[in-house]
Every structure is written in structure tokens, then in C-alpha cells.
Design a protein around this motif. Structure first.
Motif, PDB file in Angstrom:
ATOM      1  N   LEU A  96       0.691  -1.068   0.016  1.00 40.17           N
ATOM      2  CA  LEU A  96      -0.083  -0.063  -0.087  1.00 40.17           C
ATOM      3  C   LEU A  96       0.885   1.284   0.118  1.00 40.17           C
ATOM      4  N   ILE A  97       1.840   1.304   0.777  1.00 38.49           N
ATOM      5  CA  ILE A  97       2.542   2.523   1.117  1.00 38.49           C
ATOM      6  C   ILE A  97       3.369   2.866  -0.339  1.00 38.49           C
ATOM      7  N   SER A  98       3.849   1.847  -1.075  1.00 32.30           N
ATOM      8  CA  SER A  98       4.489   2.081  -2.411  1.00 32.30           C
ATOM      9  C   SER A  98       3.560   2.548  -3.315  1.00 32.30           C
ATOM     10  N   ARG A 127       3.471   5.944  -5.550  1.00 35.16           N
ATOM     11  CA  ARG A 127       3.427   6.096  -6.898  1.00 35.16           C
ATOM     12  C   ARG A 127       2.394   7.066  -7.420  1.00 35.16           C
ATOM     13  N   GLY A 128       1.154   6.677  -6.703  1.00 31.23           N
ATOM     14  CA  GLY A 128      -0.018   7.589  -6.892  1.00 31.23           C
ATOM     15  C   GLY A 128       0.197   9.086  -6.797  1.00 31.23           C
ATOM     16  N   TYR A 129       0.863   9.461  -5.606  1.00 28.89           N
ATOM     17  CA  TYR A 129       1.289  10.736  -5.327  1.00 28.89           C
ATOM     18  C   TYR A 129       1.934  11.382  -6.627  1.00 28.89           C
ATOM     19  N   LEU A 130       3.070  10.589  -6.897  1.00 27.02           N
ATOM     20  CA  LEU A 130       4.033  11.099  -8.199  1.00 27.02           C
ATOM     21  C   LEU A 130       3.199  11.245  -9.444  1.00 27.02           C
ATOM     22  N   LEU A 131       2.345  10.300  -9.694  1.00 26.82           N
ATOM     23  CA  LEU A 131       1.838  10.406 -10.873  1.00 26.82           C
ATOM     24  C   LEU A 131       0.260  11.159 -10.994  1.00 26.82           C
ATOM     25  N   ALA A 132      -0.041  11.701  -9.736  1.00 22.04           N
ATOM     26  CA  ALA A 132      -1.418  12.328  -9.773  1.00 22.04           C
ATOM     27  C   ALA A 132      -2.412  11.256  -9.984  1.00 22.04           C
ATOM     28  N   SER A 133      -2.384  10.064  -9.742  1.00 20.95           N
ATOM     29  CA  SER A 133      -3.459   8.791  -9.963  1.00 20.95           C
ATOM     30  C   SER A 133      -3.847   8.313  -8.445  1.00 20.95           C
ATOM     31  N   PRO A 134      -5.223   8.014  -8.919  1.00 18.55           N
ATOM     32  CA  PRO A 134      -5.662   7.367  -7.394  1.00 18.55           C
ATOM     33  C   PRO A 134      -5.512   6.019  -7.235  1.00 18.55           C
ATOM     34  N   VAL A 135      -5.358   5.696  -6.122  1.00 22.10           N
ATOM     35  CA  VAL A 135      -5.148   4.406  -5.457  1.00 22.10           C
ATOM     36  C   VAL A 135      -6.137   3.818  -4.701  1.00 22.10           C
ATOM     37  N   SER A 136      -6.664   2.393  -5.278  1.00 24.54           N
ATOM     38  CA  SER A 136      -7.678   1.800  -4.699  1.00 24.54           C
ATOM     39  C   SER A 136      -7.653   1.113  -3.249  1.00 24.54           C
ATOM     40  N   ILE A 137      -8.273   1.347  -2.407  1.00 22.31           N
ATOM     41  CA  ILE A 137      -8.390   0.678  -0.963  1.00 22.31           C
ATOM     42  C   ILE A 137      -9.453  -0.338  -1.021  1.00 22.31           C
ATOM     43  N   TYR A 138      -9.179  -1.641  -0.597  1.00 22.22           N
ATOM     44  CA  TYR A 138     -10.285  -2.539  -0.709  1.00 22.22           C
ATOM     45  C   TYR A 138     -10.544  -2.808   0.907  1.00 22.22           C
ATOM     46  N   VAL A 139     -10.095  -2.151   2.032  1.00 21.89           N
ATOM     47  CA  VAL A 139     -10.243  -2.634   3.311  1.00 21.89           C
ATOM     48  C   VAL A 139     -10.714  -1.468   3.977  1.00 21.89           C
ATOM     49  N   ALA A 174      -0.131   9.914   7.676  1.00 25.06           N
ATOM     50  CA  ALA A 174       1.168  10.117   7.532  1.00 25.06           C
ATOM     51  C   ALA A 174       1.938  10.250   6.315  1.00 25.06           C
ATOM     52  N   CYS A 175       1.147   9.813   5.240  1.00 19.29           N
ATOM     53  CA  CYS A 175       1.543  10.121   3.825  1.00 19.29           C
ATOM     54  C   CYS A 175       1.056  11.664   3.485  1.00 19.29           C
ATOM     55  N   ARG A 176      -0.015  12.067   4.056  1.00 19.92           N
ATOM     56  CA  ARG A 176      -0.410  13.472   3.866  1.00 19.92           C
ATOM     57  C   ARG A 176       0.647  14.221   4.527  1.00 19.92           C
ATOM     58  N   SER A 177       1.229  13.940   5.560  1.00 17.81           N
ATOM     59  CA  SER A 177       2.313  14.847   6.198  1.00 17.81           C
ATOM     60  C   SER A 177       3.604  14.964   5.345  1.00 17.81           C
ATOM     61  N   VAL A 178       4.009  13.513   4.863  1.00 15.20           N
ATOM     62  CA  VAL A 178       5.082  13.729   3.791  1.00 15.20           C
ATOM     63  C   VAL A 178       4.942  14.083   2.513  1.00 15.20           C
ATOM     64  N   PHE A 179       3.613  13.967   1.839  1.00 11.79           N
ATOM     65  CA  PHE A 179       3.450  14.462   0.355  1.00 11.79           C
ATOM     66  C   PHE A 179       3.086  15.951   0.704  1.00 11.79           C
ATOM     67  N   ARG A 180       2.818  16.485   1.596  1.00 10.57           N
ATOM     68  CA  ARG A 180       2.072  17.608   1.862  1.00 10.57           C
ATOM     69  C   ARG A 180       0.763  17.943   1.197  1.00 10.57           C
ATOM     70  N   ARG A 181       0.150  16.731   0.913  1.00 10.39           N
ATOM     71  CA  ARG A 181      -1.221  17.175   0.004  1.00 10.39           C
ATOM     72  C   ARG A 181      -1.777  15.499   0.681  1.00 10.39           C
ATOM     73  N   PRO A 218       6.822   7.817   9.129  1.00  5.23           N
ATOM     74  CA  PRO A 218       7.185   8.986   8.160  1.00  5.23           C
ATOM     75  C   PRO A 218       8.486   8.922   7.421  1.00  5.23           C
ATOM     76  N   ALA A 219       9.562   8.510   8.158  1.00  4.88           N
ATOM     77  CA  ALA A 219      10.843   8.331   7.754  1.00  4.88           C
ATOM     78  C   ALA A 219      10.935   7.305   6.554  1.00  4.88           C
ATOM     79  N   GLY A 220      10.203   6.386   6.822  1.00  2.29           N
ATOM     80  CA  GLY A 220      10.193   4.783   6.009  1.00  2.29           C
ATOM     81  C   GLY A 220       9.363   5.334   4.769  1.00  2.29           C
ATOM     82  N   ILE A 221       8.225   6.274   4.900  1.00  2.00           N
ATOM     83  CA  ILE A 221       7.349   6.889   3.791  1.00  2.00           C
ATOM     84  C   ILE A 221       8.248   7.608   2.886  1.00  2.00           C
ATOM     85  N   SER A 222       8.882   8.589   3.468  1.00  2.00           N
ATOM     86  CA  SER A 222       9.818   9.412   2.798  1.00  2.00           C
ATOM     87  C   SER A 222      10.801   8.676   1.973  1.00  2.00           C
TER      88      SER A 222
END
Length: 307
Positions: A174-176, A180-192, A243-250, A288-292
Motif C-alpha cells: 500500500l505505501i509504495s 506512486r499515486g502521489y507522483l503520478l497524480a493517480s488515485p489508489v484503490s483501497i479494498y479494506v 502519515a502520507c499526507r504529512s510527507v506528501f504535503r497533500r 514518516p521516515a520510511g514513507i519518505s
């Protein structure tokens, strides 16, 4: 000099374990196994183990990180993977090598339907799909091998691994995928549901724990054991998004979707280990460090055309 063979060294965990063992001075042996051609793979494995037997009379570490199957993979594919694993174990037994075998399994797969989290090594296993069932079959294969041969055997049940090198062609990680979705501005599906609890373990931390385990196993020469590898800090999917929002800034672009695979996912997969606890007394990379770090690795892979 310690001789180690990391099987599946091109995968997320295998690559990190290879790097860590090299850092510690192990003599790494490797071979490219043509996994998609079962007959050819058997020949390569047979020849490589025969070569290993002539290299040294000192103990050899075999770290089995191979396996491409995920939730939703057809059972026949898992059967082929386990058949190759069984073949490798038979060849190792035939050559009577002095061995420590570490087999990487999945805590999420084997405890998916187990109630009353947190789960430890004494918890009952309850897989919800072919993935978890296949992991248990592989665990049985290597445990029986250890009991027959007296080899030191460790079954490692891993929490959700993440970090640089995740294969984004798989429907996992999920984190990867969020990076990738952030960098490509594409949505990521979550199934849970977003309150689903998972334990996320950064892959280099996991690799250090594997290397520490091999050191402990060399000293104790214990019979087959099973150990959970986890951070011990479970977080919700909602907390991952935060946590992704804090790293991505969005805010990450996510879509809550329905999938039959969701029935194979446990809701609460908090984990802890009660086996060889000295291996768990360590600091872990913060989320956050791992996500970065994962974000920067994914960025490089995209620029290189590899993701």
C-alpha cells in the motif's frame, strides 16, 4: 567466512537481506533461477546446491525469500512454488550440508482469520485464502526438513513489509502504491476499511533482524522454530493515509473500492513476538521516515522507467 545463499534476492526482502549480509562480511553466493520454467528451475537449483556442497565444509545459510504469489494468485501457482521449495530441500538433504535454513513466511497470510489479536507465535493459524494456506504448507515442508536432518531451521512470519524496491506490478504494498499515486497524480484503490489494523515493518529493519537471527541460530543450533518479525506498533489504514499526507504535503488520492480479495484480509493484525526476544530489542525506522525513503526510491524508479 560465513557462506550464505539468499534465494529470491531480487525481491523486496531478498534484496535487503543480501545487502545486510554483505555489510556483515558474509560470502554471498547467488544464482539466477528461471522461476517461470519449472523444469529449468529444478535443474538450476540442483546444480547450484551440488556446487555449494563442494565449496566448503563450513555451515551454510540458506535464506529462502522466493515467492511471487499474493492474495488472489491461483492455487496452482502456489503449488508450483512449493514444489520447487520441496525440491530444493530434498537436494540440500541429499548433500547432507551443515545448514541453517531461514524461510520467509507471511504473518498476515497465516493469521488472517485468527481472532483475539495481538497474535504471537503461540496463536492458532487461520488463513482465509490460498495464499495463507500455501504459506503454511511451505512452513510444514521446512519444519519437517529440520526435524529429519537436525538442521537449524527458522520460519520467519513477517508483518507488512514496505520500503524501496517494492514490486508495483503486484496488488500489494500500500505505501509504495500511495507514493506512486502521489507522483503520478493517480488515485489508489483501497479494498479494506480505513480502521483496519496492520503492523508495518521497514524492509531494512527486517533484514537486520534476519541477519541477527542467523547469528543467534549459529550459536544456539536450535531445532525448528517459528518467529514473528514485526515492529510491534500496529497502525490503521487511516493513520497510514495521514502519515502520507504529512510527507506528501497533500492528501493522498484514494478510492474506497470493493473487491473479492477483501474477504481474505484480516481486520486486526496486531503482532508481537515471544520467541528470541533479544532480536526485537531494537529501534525501528519511524513511519514518516520510511514513507519518505520509499517516496524517493519510487521517484527514482519512475524516472528510470522501472515503475
Amino acid at each position: 567466512m560465513t557462506i550464505s545463499w539468499v534465494v529470491g534476492g531480487g525481491g523486496l526482502l531478498g534484496r535487503a537481506v543480501t545487502t545486510e549480509l554483505l555489510r556483515r562480511g558474509h560470502d554471498l553466493v547467488s544464482v539466477n533461477v528461471p522461476w517461470l520454467d519449472e523444469s529449468a528451475a529444478r535443474i538450476v537449483i540442483t546444480d547450484h546446491i551440488a556446487a555449494l556442497a563442494t565449496m566448503s565444509s563450513t555451515p551454510v545459510n540458506v535464506v529462502w525469500c522466493a515467492g511471487a504469489g499474493v492474495n488472489g494468485t491461483p492455487r496452482a501457482s502456489f503449488d508450483r512454488e512449493n514444489a520447487l521449495f520441496a525440491h530444493a530441500l530434498a537436494e540440500l538433504e541429499r548433500h547432507a550440508l551443515s545448514l541453517t535454513v531461514f524461510h520467509a513466511s507471511s504473518a498476515g497470510g497465516v493469521y488472517a482469520g485468527t481472532p483475539n489479536a495481538p497474535h504471537d507465535e503461540t496463536s492458532e493459524t487461520s488463513p482465509l485464502g490460498d495464499y495463507g494456506a500455501a504459506k503454511l504448507r511451505a512452513e510444514d515442508l521446512v519444519t519437517e526438513f529440520g526435524e529429519r536432518t537436525g538442521s537449524s531451521v527458522i520460519v520467519g512470519r513477517f508483518a507488512n513489509l514496505y520500503g524501496p524496491g517494492q514490486n508495483l506490478s503486484k496488488p500489494q504494498g500500500l505505501i509504495s502504491h500511495l507514493c506512486r499515486g502521489y507522483l503520478l497524480a493517480s488515485p489508489v484503490s483501497i479494498y479494506v476499511p480505513v480502521d483496519t489494523l496492520r503492523d508495518y515493518l521497514y524492509v531494512s529493519d527486517a533484514a537486520e533482524m534476519v541477519a541477527d537471527t542467523l547469528d543467534v541460530a549459529a550459536e544456539k543450533r536450535a531445532g525448528p522454530i517459528t518467529k514473528i518479525y514485526a515492529s510491534g506498533n500496529a497502525v490503521t489504514i487511516g493513520a497510514i493515509l495521514g502519515a502520507c499526507r504529512s510527507v506528501f504535503r497533500r492528501r493522498p488520492l484514494v478510492v474506497q473500492a470493493a473487491s473479492p480479495l477483501s474477504a481474505m484480509q484480516g481486520r486486526d493484525l496486531r503482532l508481537r513476538s515471544v520467541v528470541w526476544p533479544e532480536i526485537d530489542r531494537r529501534s525501528h525506522r519511524t513511519l514518516p521516515a520510511g514513507i519518505s525513503s520509499t517516496l524517493e526510491s519510487t521517484r527514482r524508479a519512475l524516472l528510470a522507467g522501472h515503475a
